[in-house]
Design a protein around this motif. Sequence first.
Motif, PDB file in Angstrom:
ATOM      1  N   LEU A 155      43.597  34.345  40.504  1.00 48.08           N
ATOM      2  CA  LEU A 155      43.614  35.450  39.538  1.00 48.08           C
ATOM      3  C   LEU A 155      43.609  36.781  40.274  1.00 48.08           C
ATOM      4  N   PRO A 156      44.127  37.850  39.637  1.00 49.81           N
ATOM      5  CA  PRO A 156      44.243  39.122  40.339  1.00 49.81           C
ATOM      6  C   PRO A 156      42.907  39.793  40.658  1.00 49.81           C
ATOM      7  N   ASP A 157      41.896  39.596  39.843  1.00 44.60           N
ATOM      8  CA  ASP A 157      40.664  40.375  40.041  1.00 44.60           C
ATOM      9  C   ASP A 157      39.515  39.583  40.653  1.00 44.60           C
ATOM     10  N   MET A 158      39.522  38.269  40.501  1.00 45.78           N
ATOM     11  CA  MET A 158      38.437  37.498  41.116  1.00 45.78           C
ATOM     12  C   MET A 158      38.880  36.067  41.354  1.00 45.78           C
ATOM     13  N   ASP A 159      38.131  35.380  42.167  1.00 44.11           N
ATOM     14  CA  ASP A 159      38.422  33.986  42.462  1.00 44.11           C
ATOM     15  C   ASP A 159      38.118  33.149  41.224  1.00 44.11           C
ATOM     16  N   GLY A 160      39.025  32.226  40.890  1.00 48.52           N
ATOM     17  CA  GLY A 160      38.810  31.370  39.731  1.00 48.52           C
ATOM     18  C   GLY A 160      37.496  30.604  39.803  1.00 48.52           C
ATOM     19  N   VAL A 161      37.065  30.269  41.047  1.00 48.00           N
ATOM     20  CA  VAL A 161      35.800  29.543  41.203  1.00 48.00           C
ATOM     21  C   VAL A 161      34.628  30.385  40.688  1.00 48.00           C
ATOM     22  N   ASP A 162      34.734  31.714  40.860  1.00 46.33           N
ATOM     23  CA  ASP A 162      33.662  32.579  40.344  1.00 46.33           C
ATOM     24  C   ASP A 162      33.682  32.646  38.814  1.00 46.33           C
ATOM     25  N   VAL A 163      34.862  32.485  38.235  1.00 46.45           N
ATOM     26  CA  VAL A 163      34.932  32.414  36.770  1.00 46.45           C
ATOM     27  C   VAL A 163      34.207  31.145  36.292  1.00 46.45           C
TER      28      VAL A 163
ATOM     29  N   ALA B 100      44.417  34.180  25.264  1.00 45.99           N
ATOM     30  CA  ALA B 100      44.894  34.259  26.642  1.00 45.99           C
ATOM     31  C   ALA B 100      44.238  35.424  27.358  1.00 45.99           C
ATOM     32  N   ALA B 101      43.841  35.171  28.600  1.00 46.03           N
ATOM     33  CA  ALA B 101      43.251  36.213  29.441  1.00 46.03           C
ATOM     34  C   ALA B 101      44.046  36.270  30.746  1.00 46.03           C
ATOM     35  N   PRO B 102      44.499  37.474  31.147  1.00 44.21           N
ATOM     36  CA  PRO B 102      45.297  37.578  32.370  1.00 44.21           C
ATOM     37  C   PRO B 102      44.455  37.701  33.642  1.00 44.21           C
ATOM     38  N   ASP B 103      43.150  37.807  33.501  1.00 44.30           N
ATOM     39  CA  ASP B 103      42.288  37.945  34.684  1.00 44.30           C
ATOM     40  C   ASP B 103      40.890  37.380  34.383  1.00 44.30           C
ATOM     41  N   GLY B 104      40.071  37.330  35.421  1.00 48.07           N
ATOM     42  CA  GLY B 104      38.756  36.720  35.281  1.00 48.07           C
ATOM     43  C   GLY B 104      37.796  37.505  34.400  1.00 48.07           C
ATOM     44  N   THR B 105      37.855  38.828  34.521  1.00 50.48           N
ATOM     45  CA  THR B 105      36.942  39.660  33.723  1.00 50.48           C
ATOM     46  C   THR B 105      37.195  39.453  32.231  1.00 50.48           C
ATOM     47  N   THR B 106      38.481  39.496  31.859  1.00 51.07           N
ATOM     48  CA  THR B 106      38.838  39.278  30.456  1.00 51.07           C
ATOM     49  C   THR B 106      38.448  37.863  30.025  1.00 51.07           C
ATOM     50  N   ALA B 107      38.636  36.910  30.925  1.00 54.53           N
ATOM     51  CA  ALA B 107      38.309  35.512  30.607  1.00 54.53           C
ATOM     52  C   ALA B 107      36.836  35.363  30.248  1.00 54.53           C
ATOM     53  N   LEU B 108      35.971  35.938  31.060  1.00 52.62           N
ATOM     54  CA  LEU B 108      34.532  35.808  30.814  1.00 52.62           C
ATOM     55  C   LEU B 108      34.149  36.490  29.499  1.00 52.62           C
ATOM     56  N   ARG B 109      34.760  37.634  29.230  1.00 50.73           N
ATOM     57  CA  ARG B 109      34.470  38.353  27.989  1.00 50.73           C
ATOM     58  C   ARG B 109      34.962  37.545  26.776  1.00 50.73           C
ATOM     59  N   LEU B 110      36.220  37.034  26.854  1.00 47.89           N
ATOM     60  CA  LEU B 110      36.789  36.289  25.728  1.00 47.89           C
ATOM     61  C   LEU B 110      36.052  34.970  25.493  1.00 47.89           C
ATOM     62  N   ALA B 111      35.626  34.333  26.569  1.00 54.29           N
ATOM     63  CA  ALA B 111      34.913  33.055  26.421  1.00 54.29           C
ATOM     64  C   ALA B 111      33.641  33.269  25.600  1.00 54.29           C
ATOM     65  N   ALA B 112      32.939  34.346  25.888  1.00 55.21           N
ATOM     66  CA  ALA B 112      31.703  34.631  25.153  1.00 55.21           C
ATOM     67  C   ALA B 112      32.007  35.012  23.704  1.00 55.21           C
TER      68      ALA B 112
ATOM     69  N   VAL C 126      43.288  30.270  27.566  1.00 54.97           N
ATOM     70  CA  VAL C 126      44.204  30.165  28.702  1.00 54.97           C
ATOM     71  C   VAL C 126      43.937  31.343  29.636  1.00 54.97           C
ATOM     72  N   VAL C 127      43.547  31.045  30.873  1.00 58.33           N
ATOM     73  CA  VAL C 127      43.273  32.101  31.857  1.00 58.33           C
ATOM     74  C   VAL C 127      44.333  31.973  32.939  1.00 58.33           C
ATOM     75  N   GLU C 128      45.288  32.882  32.906  1.00 60.84           N
ATOM     76  CA  GLU C 128      46.467  32.752  33.779  1.00 60.84           C
ATOM     77  C   GLU C 128      47.139  34.110  33.866  1.00 60.84           C
ATOM     78  N   ASP C 129      47.567  34.494  35.089  1.00 56.66           N
ATOM     79  CA  ASP C 129      48.182  35.811  35.254  1.00 56.66           C
ATOM     80  C   ASP C 129      49.711  35.754  35.320  1.00 56.66           C
ATOM     81  N   ASP C 130      50.278  34.559  35.223  1.00 53.73           N
ATOM     82  CA  ASP C 130      51.739  34.444  35.228  1.00 53.73           C
ATOM     83  C   ASP C 130      52.235  34.490  33.779  1.00 53.73           C
ATOM     84  N   PRO C 131      52.864  35.648  33.382  1.00 54.21           N
ATOM     85  CA  PRO C 131      53.191  35.820  31.957  1.00 54.21           C
ATOM     86  C   PRO C 131      54.133  34.754  31.411  1.00 54.21           C
ATOM     87  N   GLN C 132      55.056  34.258  32.254  1.00 58.40           N
ATOM     88  CA  GLN C 132      55.979  33.225  31.783  1.00 58.40           C
ATOM     89  C   GLN C 132      55.249  31.931  31.449  1.00 58.40           C
ATOM     90  N   LEU C 133      54.321  31.581  32.330  1.00 60.88           N
ATOM     91  CA  LEU C 133      53.559  30.352  32.101  1.00 60.88           C
ATOM     92  C   LEU C 133      52.659  30.510  30.875  1.00 60.88           C
TER      93      LEU C 133
END
Length: 227
Positions: free
Chosen positions: A55-63, A30-42, A6-13
């Motif tokens: 996302l706070p750090d990068m565009d989701g399209v770049d993820v 769960a990853a709150p930003d794109g950088t964490t998402a890419l790391r966790l996916a790998a 789950v890649v999402e920066d809204d903690p409630q969601l």
Amino acid sequence: MTRVLVVEDDPQLVRALIINLQARQYGVDAAPDGTTALRLAAARQPDVVLLDLGLPDMDGVDVIKGLRGWTRVPILVLSARQASDEKVAALDAGADDYITKPFSMDELLARLRAAVRRTEEARLEPGTTLVETADFTIDLLAKRAVRGGLDVRLTPTEWHLLEILVTSPGRLITQKHLLQEVWGVSQSNKTNYLRVYMAQLRRKLETDPSHPRYLITEPGMGYRFEG
Ligand code: CA
């Protein structure tokens, strides 16, 4: 166990998603930003990714582009915005489907199951050459379409279009992608080509072409083959 990232920066969601997914026996990271998402996916090799585009750090399209550099994991995009441009960009970058916020948890879970099922089916049948529905059969190798025991004559353009759709069952294929693949153009003002050819395909393959069951239009977005 099916693993969801789950890649999402809204903690409630995020909290709601984790509770609902774990209750249905999914493993969740769960990853709150794109950088964490890419790391966790790998690191975690999820079976499916739920990705918020804002996302706070990068565009989701770049993820999506980052993931598509090395994995075909299904990506279901969560988009708060109504702008279809952003969804189209996400799909063109390699996302498999999108769901617009706010969504119901039931709808999200259904989409998630469908995305996972599609990859499992694809995994079971490598090099599938026969696409069968209740109403027609497409032999991709022989380039032959049969409906009601009779050969259906398709033009090369119709065939090309149909082939792209039926080889990605359930997946939303964007207008831009189809125009590029079939006609080598990307201008959105050529979408009338698509409308004309899709209407022809429906006339030839669908039992009720005005209420298509297999060749589905997603208005403003693209087309989907439901097998
Ligand atoms: Ca967000």
